[in-house]
Design a protein around this motif. Structure first.
Motif, PDB file in Angstrom:
ATOM      1  N   THR A 274       7.578  -0.526  -1.968  1.00  0.00           N
ATOM      2  CA  THR A 274       8.189   0.308  -2.999  1.00  0.00           C
ATOM      3  C   THR A 274       7.651  -0.035  -4.377  1.00  0.00           C
ATOM      4  O   THR A 274       7.350   0.854  -5.192  1.00  0.00           O
ATOM      5  CB  THR A 274       9.720   0.131  -2.973  1.00  0.00           C
ATOM      6  N   ALA A 275       7.520  -1.332  -4.652  1.00  0.00           N
ATOM      7  CA  ALA A 275       6.999  -1.767  -5.953  1.00  0.00           C
ATOM      8  C   ALA A 275       5.543  -1.333  -6.122  1.00  0.00           C
ATOM      9  O   ALA A 275       5.129  -0.911  -7.219  1.00  0.00           O
ATOM     10  CB  ALA A 275       7.126  -3.281  -6.087  1.00  0.00           C
ATOM     11  N   ARG A 276       4.770  -1.426  -5.042  1.00  0.00           N
ATOM     12  CA  ARG A 276       3.366  -1.020  -5.133  1.00  0.00           C
ATOM     13  C   ARG A 276       3.237   0.483  -5.376  1.00  0.00           C
ATOM     14  O   ARG A 276       2.417   0.930  -6.178  1.00  0.00           O
ATOM     15  CB  ARG A 276       2.629  -1.429  -3.851  1.00  0.00           C
ATOM     16  N   GLU A 277       4.064   1.261  -4.689  1.00  0.00           N
ATOM     17  CA  GLU A 277       4.022   2.709  -4.884  1.00  0.00           C
ATOM     18  C   GLU A 277       4.460   3.091  -6.295  1.00  0.00           C
ATOM     19  O   GLU A 277       3.890   3.998  -6.912  1.00  0.00           O
ATOM     20  CB  GLU A 277       4.910   3.378  -3.842  1.00  0.00           C
ATOM     21  N   ALA A 278       5.479   2.408  -6.821  1.00  0.00           N
ATOM     22  CA  ALA A 278       5.922   2.685  -8.196  1.00  0.00           C
ATOM     23  C   ALA A 278       4.824   2.354  -9.192  1.00  0.00           C
ATOM     24  O   ALA A 278       4.611   3.087 -10.171  1.00  0.00           O
ATOM     25  CB  ALA A 278       7.184   1.880  -8.494  1.00  0.00           C
ATOM     26  N   ARG A 279       4.121   1.267  -8.955  1.00  0.00           N
ATOM     27  CA  ARG A 279       3.026   0.887  -9.851  1.00  0.00           C
ATOM     28  C   ARG A 279       1.896   1.910  -9.787  1.00  0.00           C
ATOM     29  O   ARG A 279       1.293   2.249 -10.802  1.00  0.00           O
ATOM     30  CB  ARG A 279       2.536  -0.512  -9.486  1.00  0.00           C
ATOM     31  N   GLN A 280       1.607   2.403  -8.582  1.00  0.00           N
ATOM     32  CA  GLN A 280       0.548   3.400  -8.438  1.00  0.00           C
ATOM     33  C   GLN A 280       0.916   4.714  -9.119  1.00  0.00           C
ATOM     34  O   GLN A 280       0.060   5.359  -9.744  1.00  0.00           O
ATOM     35  CB  GLN A 280       0.266   3.623  -6.952  1.00  0.00           C
ATOM     36  N   ARG A 281       2.192   5.125  -9.010  1.00  0.00           N
ATOM     37  CA  ARG A 281       2.610   6.360  -9.679  1.00  0.00           C
ATOM     38  C   ARG A 281       2.498   6.232 -11.193  1.00  0.00           C
ATOM     39  O   ARG A 281       2.092   7.170 -11.884  1.00  0.00           O
ATOM     40  CB  ARG A 281       4.047   6.705  -9.275  1.00  0.00           C
ATOM     41  N   LEU A 282       2.854   5.045 -11.706  1.00  0.00           N
ATOM     42  CA  LEU A 282       2.733   4.825 -13.146  1.00  0.00           C
ATOM     43  C   LEU A 282       1.274   4.823 -13.578  1.00  0.00           C
ATOM     44  O   LEU A 282       0.923   5.378 -14.634  1.00  0.00           O
ATOM     45  CB  LEU A 282       3.406   3.509 -13.530  1.00  0.00           C
ATOM     46  N   ASN A 283       0.401   4.244 -12.770  1.00  0.00           N
ATOM     47  CA  ASN A 283      -1.027   4.218 -13.109  1.00  0.00           C
ATOM     48  C   ASN A 283      -1.641   5.616 -13.097  1.00  0.00           C
ATOM     49  O   ASN A 283      -2.575   5.897 -13.868  1.00  0.00           O
ATOM     50  CB  ASN A 283      -1.778   3.304 -12.141  1.00  0.00           C
ATOM     51  N   ARG A 284      -1.118   6.483 -12.233  1.00  0.00           N
ATOM     52  CA  ARG A 284      -1.676   7.844 -12.138  1.00  0.00           C
ATOM     53  C   ARG A 284      -1.104   8.775 -13.209  1.00  0.00           C
ATOM     54  O   ARG A 284      -1.639   9.861 -13.427  1.00  0.00           O
ATOM     55  CB  ARG A 284      -1.387   8.429 -10.755  1.00  0.00           C
ATOM     56  N   PHE A 285      -0.021   8.348 -13.873  1.00  0.00           N
ATOM     57  CA  PHE A 285       0.620   9.214 -14.863  1.00  0.00           C
ATOM     58  C   PHE A 285      -0.330   9.451 -16.040  1.00  0.00           C
ATOM     59  O   PHE A 285      -0.908   8.518 -16.599  1.00  0.00           O
ATOM     60  CB  PHE A 285       1.916   8.564 -15.347  1.00  0.00           C
ATOM     61  N   ASP A 286      -0.457  10.698 -16.440  1.00  0.00           N
ATOM     62  CA  ASP A 286      -1.419  11.065 -17.489  1.00  0.00           C
ATOM     63  C   ASP A 286      -0.758  11.827 -18.628  1.00  0.00           C
ATOM     64  O   ASP A 286      -1.421  12.523 -19.388  1.00  0.00           O
ATOM     65  CB  ASP A 286      -2.549  11.909 -16.877  1.00  0.00           C
ATOM     66  N   GLY A 287       0.570  11.706 -18.752  1.00  0.00           N
ATOM     67  CA  GLY A 287       1.259  12.423 -19.804  1.00  0.00           C
ATOM     68  C   GLY A 287       1.525  11.545 -21.015  1.00  0.00           C
ATOM     69  O   GLY A 287       0.895  10.496 -21.223  1.00  0.00           O
TER      70      GLY A 287
ATOM     71  N   ALA B 132       7.022   8.712 -19.849  1.00  0.00           N
ATOM     72  CA  ALA B 132       6.782   7.746 -18.768  1.00  0.00           C
ATOM     73  C   ALA B 132       7.976   6.827 -18.527  1.00  0.00           C
ATOM     74  O   ALA B 132       7.922   5.967 -17.652  1.00  0.00           O
ATOM     75  CB  ALA B 132       5.547   6.898 -19.093  1.00  0.00           C
ATOM     76  N   GLY B 133       9.063   7.017 -19.294  1.00  0.00           N
ATOM     77  CA  GLY B 133      10.218   6.138 -19.172  1.00  0.00           C
ATOM     78  C   GLY B 133      10.754   5.993 -17.760  1.00  0.00           C
ATOM     79  O   GLY B 133      10.967   4.871 -17.265  1.00  0.00           O
ATOM     80  N   PRO B 134      11.001   7.088 -17.035  1.00  0.00           N
ATOM     81  CA  PRO B 134      11.520   6.960 -15.666  1.00  0.00           C
ATOM     82  C   PRO B 134      10.593   6.183 -14.734  1.00  0.00           C
ATOM     83  O   PRO B 134      11.049   5.421 -13.885  1.00  0.00           O
ATOM     84  CB  PRO B 134      11.672   8.420 -15.214  1.00  0.00           C
ATOM     85  N   LEU B 135       9.283   6.377 -14.895  1.00  0.00           N
ATOM     86  CA  LEU B 135       8.342   5.652 -14.045  1.00  0.00           C
ATOM     87  C   LEU B 135       8.337   4.167 -14.371  1.00  0.00           C
ATOM     88  O   LEU B 135       8.239   3.317 -13.474  1.00  0.00           O
ATOM     89  CB  LEU B 135       6.936   6.239 -14.213  1.00  0.00           C
ATOM     90  N   ILE B 136       8.413   3.834 -15.667  1.00  0.00           N
ATOM     91  CA  ILE B 136       8.461   2.417 -16.059  1.00  0.00           C
ATOM     92  C   ILE B 136       9.738   1.767 -15.535  1.00  0.00           C
ATOM     93  O   ILE B 136       9.721   0.648 -15.014  1.00  0.00           O
ATOM     94  CB  ILE B 136       8.375   2.300 -17.595  1.00  0.00           C
ATOM     95  N   LYS B 137      10.846   2.495 -15.667  1.00  0.00           N
ATOM     96  CA  LYS B 137      12.112   1.968 -15.147  1.00  0.00           C
ATOM     97  C   LYS B 137      12.035   1.752 -13.642  1.00  0.00           C
ATOM     98  O   LYS B 137      12.499   0.735 -13.124  1.00  0.00           O
ATOM     99  CB  LYS B 137      13.246   2.936 -15.491  1.00  0.00           C
ATOM    100  N   GLU B 138      11.449   2.713 -12.943  1.00  0.00           N
ATOM    101  CA  GLU B 138      11.326   2.607 -11.495  1.00  0.00           C
ATOM    102  C   GLU B 138      10.511   1.373 -11.099  1.00  0.00           C
ATOM    103  O   GLU B 138      10.851   0.650 -10.159  1.00  0.00           O
ATOM    104  CB  GLU B 138      10.667   3.865 -10.938  1.00  0.00           C
ATOM    105  N   GLN B 139       9.435   1.123 -11.870  1.00  0.00           N
ATOM    106  CA  GLN B 139       8.602  -0.030 -11.548  1.00  0.00           C
ATOM    107  C   GLN B 139       9.361  -1.334 -11.765  1.00  0.00           C
ATOM    108  O   GLN B 139       9.294  -2.253 -10.948  1.00  0.00           O
ATOM    109  CB  GLN B 139       7.330  -0.018 -12.393  1.00  0.00           C
ATOM    110  N   PHE B 140      10.095  -1.434 -12.877  1.00  0.00           N
ATOM    111  CA  PHE B 140      10.845  -2.661 -13.156  1.00  0.00           C
ATOM    112  C   PHE B 140      11.960  -2.872 -12.142  1.00  0.00           C
ATOM    113  O   PHE B 140      12.208  -3.997 -11.697  1.00  0.00           O
ATOM    114  CB  PHE B 140      11.415  -2.617 -14.577  1.00  0.00           C
TER     115      PHE B 140
END
Length: 248
Positions: free
Chosen positions: A58-71, A76-84
């Motif tokens: 789950t942590a790896r997938e959250a990190r990958q989604r954040l890395n792919r984010f281009d906005g 990016a707040g929800p993605l950062i929260k998800e990763q933490f």
């Protein structure tokens, strides 16, 4: 005796048995291999491996989604929260088992420091003694020499500390430990085999320049200590066990 000192008699008995067939350096390497193996296997047994595996994914997938984010960064707040959240969940699953599994290792290290760290000086040699504060006079008495205050034969290896009025304390070296001090709060966990100085005394600490045991025939003293044998062997064995047992 402190909490981490409780297994010391077992370690000493096992070491005495190994001493019949192994010299000190191979024994240290064997202790390191045992420590690395048992610590990792104990962690594996105590930890929820399946849940940790899912948390890692789950942590790896959250990190990958954040890395792919281009906005925009503000989006990016929800993605950062998800990763933490995923990272802290993983940590929460790992930490309790890690702390429990290293307790036997800490007990072993405490025992090894006493058994393999220092040794007594050779007969006829007198180690340097340092008192804190330095206003006290300290005398090393060994090899059955009688102390000055009476004519009786003294125990082997002990220290007399004097002030202007006479002897204020006597320390018998029952183990090759280079420091004796007043009792501190952490001594419930790791005790000093020599005991403690009186709490109502102005003498707070005695440092004994005992010779360090060496296990390699080359290099400066710090390179020849037990740590240089123990920790590299333990690290290598731990990595091998980690891969072999597929520990999360």
């Amino acid at each position: 005796m402190g909490l981490l000192d409780l297994p010391a008699p077992v370690f000493a008995a096992l070491d005495d048995g190994m001493a019949w067939v192994l010299p000190p350096t191979p024994r240290l390497a064997l202790w390191a291999a045992i420590a690395g193996t048992c610590t990792l296997l104990l962690y594996r047994a105590l930890s929820p491996q399946a849940r940790i595996g899912r948390a890692k994914r789950t942590a790896r997938e959250a990190r990958q989604r954040l890395n792919r984010f281009d906005g925009e960064f503000a989006d990016a707040g929800p993605l950062i929260k998800e990763q933490f959240v995923a990272a802290f969940k993983h940590l929460g699953l790992v930490l309790p088992s890690t702390l429990l599994s290293i307790l036997p290792l800490l007990a072993l290290l405490v025992w090894i420091e006493t058994a393999y760290g220092y040794t007594y000086p050779a007969p006829g040699n007198t180690p340097t003694l340092t008192t804190v504060p330095g206003e006290f006079q300290s005398d090393w008495i060994g090899e059955g020499k009688p102390p000055e205050q009476n004519g009786e034969r003294s125990p082997l290896r002990h220290i007399l500390v004097r002030d202007d009025e006479g002897v204020i304390t006597e320390v018998v070296l029952t183990a090759p430990v280079p420091v004796i001090a007043q009792r501190q709060w952490w001594n419930w966990l790791v005790a000093n085999p020599l005991g403690y100085l009186p709490e109502n005394s102005a003498l707070r600490r005695i440092e004994i320049a005992l010779p360090q045991q060496t296990y390699l025939p080359f290099g400066p003293p710090w390179v020849r200590s037990w740590m240089v044998i123990f920790f590299p062997v333990m690290l290598i064995v731990s990595l091998l066990v980690y891969r072999w047992a597929r520990i999360e």
